[in-house]
Scaffold this active site. Sequence first.
Site, PDB file in Angstrom:
ATOM      1  N   LYS A  19       0.853  -1.195   0.000  1.00  0.00           N
ATOM      2  CA  LYS A  19       0.000   0.000   0.000  1.00  0.00           C
ATOM      3  C   LYS A  19       0.892   1.250   0.000  1.00  0.00           C
ATOM      4  O   LYS A  19       1.907   1.298   0.711  1.00  0.00           O
ATOM      5  CB  LYS A  19      -0.888  -0.009   1.260  1.00  0.00           C
ATOM      6  N   LEU A  79      -5.511   7.260   0.186  1.00  0.00           N
ATOM      7  CA  LEU A  79      -4.156   6.989   0.696  1.00  0.00           C
ATOM      8  C   LEU A  79      -4.102   6.869   2.220  1.00  0.00           C
ATOM      9  O   LEU A  79      -3.199   7.408   2.866  1.00  0.00           O
ATOM     10  CB  LEU A  79      -3.170   8.071   0.216  1.00  0.00           C
ATOM     11  N   CYS A 119      -2.366   8.892  -7.973  1.00  0.00           N
ATOM     12  CA  CYS A 119      -3.564   8.587  -7.191  1.00  0.00           C
ATOM     13  C   CYS A 119      -4.652   9.623  -7.480  1.00  0.00           C
ATOM     14  O   CYS A 119      -4.449  10.818  -7.252  1.00  0.00           O
ATOM     15  CB  CYS A 119      -3.256   8.576  -5.698  1.00  0.00           C
ATOM     16  N   ASN A 121      -2.826   3.222 -13.395  1.00  0.00           N
ATOM     17  CA  ASN A 121      -3.572   3.396 -12.145  1.00  0.00           C
ATOM     18  C   ASN A 121      -5.064   3.493 -12.517  1.00  0.00           C
ATOM     19  O   ASN A 121      -5.428   3.326 -13.681  1.00  0.00           O
ATOM     20  CB  ASN A 121      -3.082   4.660 -11.420  1.00  0.00           C
ATOM     21  N   GLY A 163      -4.839  -3.443 -14.872  1.00  0.00           N
ATOM     22  CA  GLY A 163      -6.163  -2.881 -15.103  1.00  0.00           C
ATOM     23  C   GLY A 163      -7.106  -4.003 -15.511  1.00  0.00           C
ATOM     24  O   GLY A 163      -7.177  -4.370 -16.683  1.00  0.00           O
TER      25      GLY A 163
HETATM   26  C1  LIG Z   1      -9.160  -0.337  -3.097  1.00  0.00           C
HETATM   27  C2  LIG Z   1      -7.990   0.079  -3.949  1.00  0.00           C
HETATM   28  C3  LIG Z   1      -6.916   0.743  -3.366  1.00  0.00           C
HETATM   29  C4  LIG Z   1      -5.829   1.140  -4.139  1.00  0.00           C
HETATM   30  N1  LIG Z   1      -4.776   1.782  -3.544  1.00  0.00           N
HETATM   31  C5  LIG Z   1      -3.695   2.102  -4.279  1.00  0.00           C
HETATM   32  C6  LIG Z   1      -2.556   2.693  -3.667  1.00  0.00           C
HETATM   33  O1  LIG Z   1      -2.493   2.927  -2.456  1.00  0.00           O
HETATM   34  N2  LIG Z   1      -1.490   3.007  -4.462  1.00  0.00           N
HETATM   35  C7  LIG Z   1      -1.479   2.757  -5.810  1.00  0.00           C
HETATM   36  O2  LIG Z   1      -0.481   3.043  -6.473  1.00  0.00           O
HETATM   37  N3  LIG Z   1      -2.544   2.177  -6.418  1.00  0.00           N
HETATM   38  C8  LIG Z   1      -3.640   1.849  -5.686  1.00  0.00           C
HETATM   39  N4  LIG Z   1      -4.714   1.251  -6.298  1.00  0.00           N
HETATM   40  C9  LIG Z   1      -4.667   0.979  -7.765  1.00  0.00           C
HETATM   41  C10 LIG Z   1      -4.284  -0.483  -8.076  1.00  0.00           C
HETATM   42  O3  LIG Z   1      -3.009  -0.807  -7.564  1.00  0.00           O
HETATM   43  C11 LIG Z   1      -4.295  -0.771  -9.599  1.00  0.00           C
HETATM   44  O4  LIG Z   1      -3.288  -0.035 -10.233  1.00  0.00           O
HETATM   45  C12 LIG Z   1      -5.625  -0.411 -10.255  1.00  0.00           C
HETATM   46  O5  LIG Z   1      -6.714  -0.760  -9.409  1.00  0.00           O
HETATM   47  C13 LIG Z   1      -5.841  -1.101 -11.607  1.00  0.00           C
HETATM   48  O6  LIG Z   1      -5.694  -2.504 -11.518  1.00  0.00           O
HETATM   49  P1  LIG Z   1      -6.904  -3.529 -11.187  1.00  0.00           P
HETATM   50  O7  LIG Z   1      -8.019  -3.257 -12.149  1.00  0.00           O
HETATM   51  O8  LIG Z   1      -6.295  -4.896 -11.341  1.00  0.00           O
HETATM   52  O9  LIG Z   1      -7.306  -3.271  -9.783  1.00  0.00           O
HETATM   53  C14 LIG Z   1      -5.828   0.861  -5.533  1.00  0.00           C
HETATM   54  C15 LIG Z   1      -6.909   0.187  -6.114  1.00  0.00           C
HETATM   55  C16 LIG Z   1      -7.982  -0.209  -5.349  1.00  0.00           C
HETATM   56  C17 LIG Z   1      -9.120  -0.942  -6.012  1.00  0.00           C
END
Ligand SMILES: Cc1cc2nc3c(=O)[nH]c(=O)nc-3n(C[C@H](O)[C@H](O)[C@H](O)COP(=O)(O)O)c2cc1C
Length: 319
Positions: free
Chosen positions: A48, A76, A133, A195, A246
């Site tokens: 995180k 965050l 973010c 992201n 993604g």
């Molecule tokens: C609940 C949640 C919290 C997230 N927190 C962070 C974070 O703290 N830092 C970050 O770089 N990305 C964060 N992300 C983004 C994910 O790491 C990822 O890049 C994004 O969700 C796309 O991938 P996915 O569709 O597989 O989830 C977060 C995503 C979700 C769903």
Amino acid sequence: MVTDVDLSVRIGSLELAYPTLMGSGCYGSGEEFAPFIDLSKIGGVVLKSVTRAPRLGNPTPRLVQTPAGMLNAIGLQNPGIDWYLEHDVAKFASRPCAVIGSVAGFSVDDYAYVAERLAARDEIHALELNISCPNVAAEGETFACDPRLTARVVKTVRATTDKTLIVKLSPNVTDIAGIAREAESAGADALAVINTVRGMAIDVNAWKPRLGNVTGGLSGPAIRPVAVLAVYEVARAVRIPIVGQGGIETASDALEFLLAGASAISIGTGNFTDPRIPVRIVEELHAYLAARGVRSLREIVGKANVGFANPYQYEGDEG
Ligand SMILES: Cc1cc2nc3c(=O)[nH]c(=O)nc-3n(C[C@H](O)[C@H](O)[C@H](O)COP(=O)(O)O)c2cc1C
């Protein structure tokens, strides 16, 4: 048909046994998932994001389910770098996979401060710079939406550590390839693409936005085509490796990213639906490549991308 397929990848100086990273904010530090899957069967965990000062995060509700995905606006939430280094980081030494620290901030100085302190710890094998973010007032995404700021923050952080530096890009820009080029020139070893995509949902009975933060970041299968395109465009613009992400839930999803030009992939939201996804993807990738007589995953990177500028480079490899 071959039996021995090499799925290992290299991201900067980081060697991963498998091409699968777990997305920041979606996997804790891995501990929470250890009862469900063998962590030695994943490439690594991106922790995180951590900031200089502790953060309580955004007002609730912070999560909304949407068709084929979800909106989040966590904001965050984290204990701040001091507490994190004192109480959390030592535990990561026992993880049987790579551990990648994620750095967030609100100024160039913030990023450099947190990155330097985190990178100084042996338990942290590499850094990801979360300059994208969408859930923290105006500042969070500003860096990834401005080529000059991207260059400044990456250059400054680069000077603080030799560890592998992955820069996480935002899809909420007009020219992601241009931002990627800036990050590469400023010293990034790799790029995380993408992201979350900005979005919102409205409660039609309450006549109010459904997220406490009003807007949030969309993730999950709903954003996959957006993410594949972003990887495709970035892969034509830079020569450093890309960690595609993604909406990845299956080996077929992962292959789209690899064929578009990603050298590794990351799974975030998918872990909430089924923690076995990352291990299944590795098994299915192995079977897919074996059935086609392909001995190494890196042979297929970028194969659907005409004009691909990012051949997966190992010493001695061609191309
Ligand atoms: C609940 C949640 C919290 C997230 N927190 C962070 C974070 O703290 N830092 C970050 O770089 N990305 C964060 N992300 C983004 C994910 O790491 C990822 O890049 C994004 O969700 C796309 O991938 P996915 O569709 O597989 O989830 C977060 C995503 C979700 C769903």
